[in-house]
Write a protein that holds these residues in place. Sequence first.
Motif, PDB file in Angstrom:
ATOM      1  N   ILE A  26       0.842  -1.201   0.000  1.00 33.50           N
ATOM      2  CA  ILE A  26       0.000   0.000   0.000  1.00 33.50           C
ATOM      3  C   ILE A  26       0.875   1.249   0.000  1.00 33.50           C
ATOM      4  CG2 ILE A  26      -1.636   1.348   1.363  1.00 33.50           C
ATOM      5  CD1 ILE A  26      -2.904  -1.279   2.272  1.00 33.50           C
ATOM      6  N   GLN A  27       1.893   1.238   0.834  1.00 35.65           N
ATOM      7  CA  GLN A  27       2.812   2.379   0.946  1.00 35.65           C
ATOM      8  C   GLN A  27       3.595   2.591  -0.354  1.00 35.65           C
ATOM      9  OE1 GLN A  27       5.480   2.320   4.411  1.00 35.65           O
ATOM     10  NE2 GLN A  27       7.156   2.919   3.038  1.00 35.65           N
ATOM     11  N   ASP A  28       4.008   1.495  -0.990  1.00 38.78           N
ATOM     12  CA  ASP A  28       4.861   1.559  -2.189  1.00 38.78           C
ATOM     13  C   ASP A  28       4.099   1.218  -3.468  1.00 38.78           C
ATOM     14  OD1 ASP A  28       6.823   2.042  -0.347  1.00 38.78           O
ATOM     15  OD2 ASP A  28       7.866   0.126  -0.607  1.00 38.78           O
ATOM     16  N   LEU A  71       7.008  -2.241 -11.532  1.00 38.19           N
ATOM     17  CA  LEU A  71       8.220  -3.056 -11.623  1.00 38.19           C
ATOM     18  C   LEU A  71       8.378  -3.723 -12.987  1.00 38.19           C
ATOM     19  CD1 LEU A  71       8.484  -4.745  -8.096  1.00 38.19           C
ATOM     20  CD2 LEU A  71       9.895  -2.927  -9.034  1.00 38.19           C
ATOM     21  N   LYS A  72       7.275  -3.878 -13.706  1.00 39.81           N
ATOM     22  CA  LYS A  72       7.360  -4.453 -15.048  1.00 39.81           C
ATOM     23  C   LYS A  72       8.217  -3.591 -15.973  1.00 39.81           C
ATOM     24  CE  LYS A  72       2.889  -6.851 -14.961  1.00 39.81           C
ATOM     25  NZ  LYS A  72       1.505  -6.860 -15.459  1.00 39.81           N
ATOM     26  N   SER A  73       8.235  -2.297 -15.698  1.00 36.05           N
ATOM     27  CA  SER A  73       8.979  -1.379 -16.560  1.00 36.05           C
ATOM     28  C   SER A  73      10.411  -1.152 -16.057  1.00 36.05           C
ATOM     29  CB  SER A  73       8.254  -0.030 -16.646  1.00 36.05           C
ATOM     30  OG  SER A  73       8.192   0.595 -15.366  1.00 36.05           O
ATOM     31  N   LYS A  74      10.753  -1.738 -14.919  1.00 36.92           N
ATOM     32  CA  LYS A  74      12.094  -1.590 -14.358  1.00 36.92           C
ATOM     33  C   LYS A  74      13.000  -2.708 -14.858  1.00 36.92           C
ATOM     34  CE  LYS A  74      10.891   1.938 -11.776  1.00 36.92           C
ATOM     35  NZ  LYS A  74      11.415   3.293 -12.047  1.00 36.92           N
ATOM     36  N   THR A  75      14.279  -2.577 -14.586  1.00 37.30           N
ATOM     37  CA  THR A  75      15.201  -3.645 -14.946  1.00 37.30           C
ATOM     38  C   THR A  75      15.033  -4.805 -13.973  1.00 37.30           C
ATOM     39  OG1 THR A  75      17.018  -2.879 -13.536  1.00 37.30           O
ATOM     40  CG2 THR A  75      16.861  -1.935 -15.769  1.00 37.30           C
ATOM     41  N   TYR A  76      15.510  -5.957 -14.385  1.00 36.86           N
ATOM     42  CA  TYR A  76      15.478  -7.138 -13.525  1.00 36.86           C
ATOM     43  C   TYR A  76      16.189  -6.871 -12.198  1.00 36.86           C
ATOM     44  CZ  TYR A  76      17.291 -11.560 -11.706  1.00 36.86           C
ATOM     45  OH  TYR A  76      17.667 -12.591 -10.888  1.00 36.86           O
ATOM     46  N   ASP A  77      17.379  -6.279 -12.262  1.00 37.31           N
ATOM     47  CA  ASP A  77      18.148  -6.011 -11.043  1.00 37.31           C
ATOM     48  C   ASP A  77      17.424  -5.049 -10.117  1.00 37.31           C
ATOM     49  OD1 ASP A  77      20.270  -7.703 -11.646  1.00 37.31           O
ATOM     50  OD2 ASP A  77      21.334  -6.163 -12.781  1.00 37.31           O
ATOM     51  N   GLU A  78      16.756  -4.051 -10.681  1.00 35.78           N
ATOM     52  CA  GLU A  78      15.997  -3.104  -9.856  1.00 35.78           C
ATOM     53  C   GLU A  78      14.834  -3.809  -9.161  1.00 35.78           C
ATOM     54  OE1 GLU A  78      16.556   1.162 -12.180  1.00 35.78           O
ATOM     55  OE2 GLU A  78      15.139  -0.314 -12.985  1.00 35.78           O
ATOM     56  N   TYR A  82      14.472  -4.377  -5.061  1.00 31.46           N
ATOM     57  CA  TYR A  82      13.311  -3.850  -4.341  1.00 31.46           C
ATOM     58  C   TYR A  82      12.584  -4.958  -3.578  1.00 31.46           C
ATOM     59  CZ  TYR A  82       8.659  -2.307  -3.235  1.00 31.46           C
ATOM     60  OH  TYR A  82       7.486  -2.065  -2.541  1.00 31.46           O
ATOM     61  N   LEU A  83      12.267  -6.060  -4.238  1.00 38.79           N
ATOM     62  CA  LEU A  83      11.483  -7.113  -3.591  1.00 38.79           C
ATOM     63  C   LEU A  83      12.191  -7.706  -2.381  1.00 38.79           C
ATOM     64  CD1 LEU A  83      10.000  -8.913  -6.727  1.00 38.79           C
ATOM     65  CD2 LEU A  83       8.739  -7.612  -5.008  1.00 38.79           C
ATOM     66  N   LYS A  84      13.502  -7.710  -2.402  1.00 36.95           N
ATOM     67  CA  LYS A  84      14.250  -8.274  -1.269  1.00 36.95           C
ATOM     68  C   LYS A  84      14.257  -7.355  -0.062  1.00 36.95           C
ATOM     69  CE  LYS A  84      18.131 -10.424  -2.274  1.00 36.95           C
ATOM     70  NZ  LYS A  84      19.421 -10.722  -2.938  1.00 36.95           N
ATOM     71  N   THR A  85      13.622  -6.177  -0.156  1.00 35.89           N
ATOM     72  CA  THR A  85      13.456  -5.321   1.018  1.00 35.89           C
ATOM     73  C   THR A  85      12.283  -5.783   1.877  1.00 35.89           C
ATOM     74  OG1 THR A  85      12.007  -3.719  -0.111  1.00 35.89           O
ATOM     75  CG2 THR A  85      14.399  -3.336  -0.229  1.00 35.89           C
TER      76      THR A  85
END
Length: 290
Positions: free
Chosen positions: A190-192, A199-206, A210-213
């Motif tokens: 909700i916050q993010d 995220l579909k438009s971001k790079t794989y590494d990005e 992010y998800l690992k946060t």
Amino acid sequence: MKVQEKSDRLIISEQSDFEPKHIFECGQAFRWEKELDNSYTIVANKRVINVSKLNDEIIIKNSNKEDFNEIWKDYFDIDTDYSQIKSKLNNDDIMKKAIEFGTGIRILNQQEYEMIISFIISANNRIPMIKKVISNLSKKFGDFIQEYNSKKYYSFPSIERLANADVEKVAECKAGFRSERIILASQKIIQDKDIVYNLKSKTYDEGLEYLKTYKGIGDKVANCILLFSMKQFATFPVDVWVRRVMQTLYVPNTAKDLEIRKFAENKFKDLSGYAQQYLFFYARENDIGK
């Protein structure tokens, strides 16, 4: 592809590379049940459908052409030409066998929020239990959809319902230590929201970073989420079955998960996610490395 609507069902013909068993039992989805007639009843997008294949025809019951065009065509990734994908991947004997075995696999386009929560539940868990927890959560926190074939079906809970849920109530759904993680993840989404749904438009590494946060999301879970809901096909999630098939057929049996993932991503490039699905299904169904 031809789509005909007859009574409460759709009949789809002239559609290649589509096998319900391959699609639903390759580890990418959890809200399905295999029926006695070998059809699959699916809950997705606040709908209930039953999917089967007879000869060369795909049969989708409890649906109509409007829903097919607006929901299921994208959900089943119908517009993607899997023959081209398989042709590009089919460059060694191992992949050739895996592709032949799971020739009807298609990677589903699933909702980001549902995949984040589902794969947090999946960590160190078995598929029957994952399905049970998700079913319990949906019954307790989701909305009633309909009764179909004498069984009641509920939607996946809204992000707001889980974000505001009591941890004890979530734990009642057999989520165990994952209960707090489910609530925290829902609150963070909700916050993010603007980040998650872009995220579909971001790079794989990005996306991976992010998800690992999120508490409860490591490399494997993050890669599954990226692959199954965010169209990041350059990723190669490594679970126990993928580890076994890779260590048995491709890399030394001492190779760690990160080494396996990097090897696969280097070998399969932007088709790594598709390769992972063929190899996962091939390994699990044939007990490779067990």
